[in-house]
Structures are given as C-alpha cells and as structure tokens.
Write a protein that holds these residues in place. Structure first.
Motif, PDB file in Angstrom:
ATOM      1  N   LYS A 146       0.848  -1.180   0.000  1.00  0.00           N
ATOM      2  CA  LYS A 146       0.000   0.000   0.000  1.00  0.00           C
ATOM      3  C   LYS A 146       0.894   1.244   0.000  1.00  0.00           C
ATOM      4  N   THR A 148       1.014   5.756  -0.696  1.00  0.00           N
ATOM      5  CA  THR A 148       0.294   7.026  -0.748  1.00  0.00           C
ATOM      6  C   THR A 148       0.955   7.926  -1.777  1.00  0.00           C
ATOM      7  N   PRO A 150       1.353  11.568  -2.976  1.00  0.00           N
ATOM      8  CA  PRO A 150       1.092  12.892  -2.387  1.00  0.00           C
ATOM      9  C   PRO A 150       0.632  13.899  -3.436  1.00  0.00           C
ATOM     10  N   PRO A 169      -3.913  13.800  -1.712  1.00  0.00           N
ATOM     11  CA  PRO A 169      -3.191  12.529  -1.841  1.00  0.00           C
ATOM     12  C   PRO A 169      -4.117  11.346  -2.123  1.00  0.00           C
ATOM     13  N   TYR A 170      -3.525  10.366  -2.858  1.00  0.00           N
ATOM     14  CA  TYR A 170      -4.266   9.152  -3.197  1.00  0.00           C
ATOM     15  C   TYR A 170      -3.645   7.967  -2.447  1.00  0.00           C
ATOM     16  N   ASN A 171      -4.487   7.027  -2.105  1.00  0.00           N
ATOM     17  CA  ASN A 171      -4.037   5.767  -1.498  1.00  0.00           C
ATOM     18  C   ASN A 171      -4.339   4.625  -2.455  1.00  0.00           C
TER      19      ASN A 171
END
Length: 206
Positions: A146, A148, A150, A169-171
């Motif tokens: 996983k 992240t 930014p 930000p995307y995960n």
C-alpha cells in the motif's frame, strides 16, 4: 571667438574687399573657399567655422551594420543522431542475441524451446544493461504494498490507474515500482563505424 575686423581700418577693409573681389573673379577655388564663410556670416554662424575658414561638410551618420545570424549547423544524419541508441542495440545483439530473438517467429516453437532461449537472452542482455546503465526503482516499496501518492506528484514518475477521482493525496496498491536511470556510461561511437550495422553477416569459409 575674437572679432579681428575691429582692428582693421576702413582703408584696410576696402583694400581687402577689392582684393577678394578680383580673386573671386579670377580664381574659382578661392571663390569656393570664401563662399561658406560668407553664408555662415549671413546666417550668424561664423563662429562655428573651422580655423581654415571653410565650412566643414556635415558628417553622415554611420550606417547600421546588419548582423546576420549565423546559420545553424546542418543536422546530423539519423544514424549519427541516434548512434548511442543503435550502439546499445548492437551490444544487446552481440551479448544476448536480442535482435535475433525479436525477429524470430516464436509461435513455431514450443514453450520449452522459447523458455530455454529466453534464459540465454536474459543473461546476455542483463550483462549489457548492468555494464552501461544504472537503474533504480522509482518507488522503493515492493509490488503489492500500500502506497500514498502525495499532492504535486510527478506524473512522469508515477502513473495512476483504476478509479482516479478527487484530489491527491491518493491511497492505492503498488502494481509496478517503475524504473529510473540514474547513470549512463555509453562508450563513444567512432565516426569510422557505421552505427546502423547492429551485427555483421558471418561467412564461414570452407
């Protein structure tokens, strides 16, 4: 400028006028020399005359020098412009037979035969890449981790896939860590060599 005529008597000026009159009649050069002084006196510019008495010819402004831009050097032929890339492809062919493999119709071979050839190609091409290029993953995490992403991320280094919505930000899940070249050590290509020749033809003599 001091007015020298104030020290001349009337008779001296009369004699000078008579002398100038006759000299102007008999000598064109003398008349041409006196004419500018006469015109300058009439216009009130006598003080601006040079010491010789003749009016200086007006100086023409210097003409601007037209500077033409230097012609750009001719573009090198494509084989020279891309000589480094062709040289790398030639090394991949020499060490790993990569061009032979790519030009072969592998559909005619079994999976076992293709796998055996791929092992040899992998070994040779890996040797060339490690010798001339330094590669590192774009992201240090392992695939499946996983991560992240930014705000302000570099879209050339990180590509988003799947359901992209909203603002960072995307995960997400790392599917491929990417590669970036940190150092290049290609050898120079001699002008005497034709970089288009990736591998010479081999003729065995009997």
């Amino acid at each position: 400028m001091t007015d020298s005529s104030a020290s001349l008597s009337f008779f001296a000026r009369l004699w000078l006028a008579w002398l100038c009159f006759w000299r102007c009649l008999v000598s064109r050069e003398f008349a041409q020399a006196v004419l500018p002084a006469s015109r300058a006196y009439d216009s009130g510019q006598l003080a601006q005359l040079p010491a010789g008495g003749a009016a200086a010819a007006p100086k023409e402004p210097p003409k601007p020098v037209e500077v033409k831009p230097a012609a750009p050097p001719p573009a090198p032929p494509p084989e020279r412009e891309h000589a480094s890339a062709l040289s790398l492809l030639g090394m991949l062919q020499r060490e790993g037979r990569l061009v032979d493999f790519l030009q072969e119709n592998v559909a005619a071979f079994s999976d076992a035969e293709v796998g055996a050839a791929a092992r040899i190609i992998h070994e040779g091409c890996r040797k060339v890449v490690n010798q001339y290029l330094t590669l590192q993953p774009v992201l240090p995490q392992s695939e499946g981790d996983k991560v992240t992403v930014p705000a302000g991320f570099d879209a050339q280094r990180t590509r988003l896939t799947g359901n992209v919505a909203g603002q960072p930000p995307y995960n997400g899940t790392l599917r491929h860590h990417g590669w970036v070249t940190t150092d290049v050590k290609f050898p120079s290509v001699s002008p005497a060599m034709d970089p288009r020749v990736l591998a010479p033809a081999e003729v065995e003599l009997g």
